[in-house]
Scaffold this active site. Sequence first.
Site, short mmCIF file in Angstrom:
data_model
loop_
_atom_site.label_atom_id
_atom_site.label_comp_id
_atom_site.label_asym_id
_atom_site.label_seq_id
_atom_site.Cartn_x
_atom_site.Cartn_y
_atom_site.Cartn_z
N HIS A 195 0.82 -1.35 -0.08
CA HIS A 195 -0.12 0.04 -0.12
C HIS A 195 0.97 1.25 -0.09
CE1 HIS A 195 -3.30 -2.43 2.32
NE2 HIS A 195 -3.14 -2.85 1.15
N GLU A 437 1.61 -13.38 -19.82
CA GLU A 437 1.86 -13.50 -18.42
C GLU A 437 2.62 -14.55 -17.85
OE1 GLU A 437 -0.78 -10.65 -16.21
OE2 GLU A 437 -1.99 -11.29 -18.03
N ASP A 461 3.93 -10.46 -13.68
CA ASP A 461 3.51 -11.76 -13.43
C ASP A 461 4.43 -12.51 -14.15
OD1 ASP A 461 1.26 -11.80 -11.50
OD2 ASP A 461 -0.15 -11.24 -13.13
N CYS A 508 4.53 -3.95 -20.87
CA CYS A 508 3.69 -3.00 -19.95
C CYS A 508 3.77 -3.27 -18.33
CB CYS A 508 2.18 -3.29 -20.12
SG CYS A 508 1.58 -4.79 -20.09
#
Length: 576
Positions: A195, A437, A461, A508
Amino acid sequence: MSFTIHGLPVSQGIAIGHAHLVSRALLEVNHYHVAERHVADEVRRLDDAVAAVRDELGALKLTAASSHAHGEVGAFVDLQLIMLADPLLVDAARTLIQERRCNAEWAMVQQMEHLVAQFEQIEDSYLRERKADVVQVVERVVKSLIGHPGHLPPKRRDGLGTIIVAHDLSPADTIGFRDHNIAGFLTDIGGPTSHTAIVARTLAIPAVVGLHRIRELVEENELIIIDGTLGIVIVDPDEAIVEEYRLRRSELELKRSRLKLLRDTPSSTLDGRAIALLANIEGPGDVTHIRAANADGVGLYRTEFLFMGREDLPGEDEQFEAYRTVLKALAGRPVTIRTFDVGADKMLSMPNQREEPNPALGLRAIRFSLAEPQMFRTQLRALLRASAYGQLRIMIPMVSHVQELDQALTMIALARDELLAERHRIADRVEIGAMIEVPAAALAIGMFKKRVSFLSLGTNDLIQYTLAIDRTDDAVVHLYDPLHPAVLKLISGTIQAGTRLGMSVSVCGEMAGDPNYTRLLLGMGLREFSMHPTNVLEIKQQLLHADYSELAPRVQRILRMEEPARLREAVMRLAN
């Protein structure tokens, strides 16, 4: 006494300021009995505190939206709002007050400890760590109950900011610091996707996490230097070190100012190879950042943030408006919108949601979409309706089997037929692409031929699945290695195979926005980079000084290396 400690750098820059310790001691509350005639008043006191926290979180969500903060922030705030409405938390605390005639603070903390113990039994690391959200929301309620709002220290006269030092920070806390003179964040736990890291990068505040005992080692108001690029924290530095870092900070600010001069410079290499620099976004609020960097379009629109942290899922019209807003704002530029990628670390609040033993390998991304055809159909209809307002490209995430892609394409065709029958306006051509991925997809690019027109490498990933590590777990985050020989071979092989088959290929993931890897990816043949908008100009600078014809043979030699240390050294030489 001065000392230096190293952690995980998650938000670049240099900060100099005084420590402000965010304490967890508020949860060590007193326990006392309430007279029977006052029990109803105690329940009412709890309800008032919960209502105050609900209002506070709602205000924080509006603040996040108005500041164009990261899309995940709103989702995290929504998650805490859902927890406030969960009968296992507040209702259970009310019952404790009534049955045991205890004070509200103690009842909330007791129920929190019960829920945390349940979370700790969960095997999946991401779900297990959600106990932190329970603790954070209870801490807010306790603060309200005891009249301790947790105000930050006033702005200092010496011009230095405040360094927040905590065991962990919720996104709501972090966004709440936006209007204060916050110089940086330090936390005991966390990783690149924590976070604190997410919000710190969004607000451009230097941060270092995973410091383990920093909360115990630092004293209130102690002078601290943060190097958010190298992950260095210096506590109680002498004046000579402070001056050195002031100079470094000035140099960084000057560098950022110079980068702005490149905004309107076409992105191409020294030998004339045009490169597309695209942006990763979470919603319409990010359009201002795209314009500031003059990115060539959107390479990844993460639609799942429209769905996360809410009890009611967005309908077709709500989704249509979100997609149309971005397409209209970027008229003429490509906008690649990924169908929702939920599961693993991005869960939805849905009734009867099954509990998975390993969500990262379970029902997520396109697998989830195909398992929820009504939700998927609604999103596809919204996307196709929005296609009339710009250059839309639809991307299917985490494809590993050709059957998944065929089913998705069939559903897209059915949605198109429905909309045309209803006389909706739709673009004549909408490109469809697949996200690479998992290693299975990277090793079998041929199966995508004739099915899709573009590919996008999700390196975050891809690295995680190739190396079999959980990238959100700070116990193994040191093993997350973009330069592992196997990872580089998969990336290079995908770029080469896709290009050979006539499909455009982009990257990306985080690698695309890291200047250390720009020339490496360019030398592999990459012509489309997609990244956070704030990284676009720095990557452009790298490309403007690169020569593809000279890099390509050097990169091929690097890809043949098997010794990790030699390979890493060669990549660093390439970047400098």
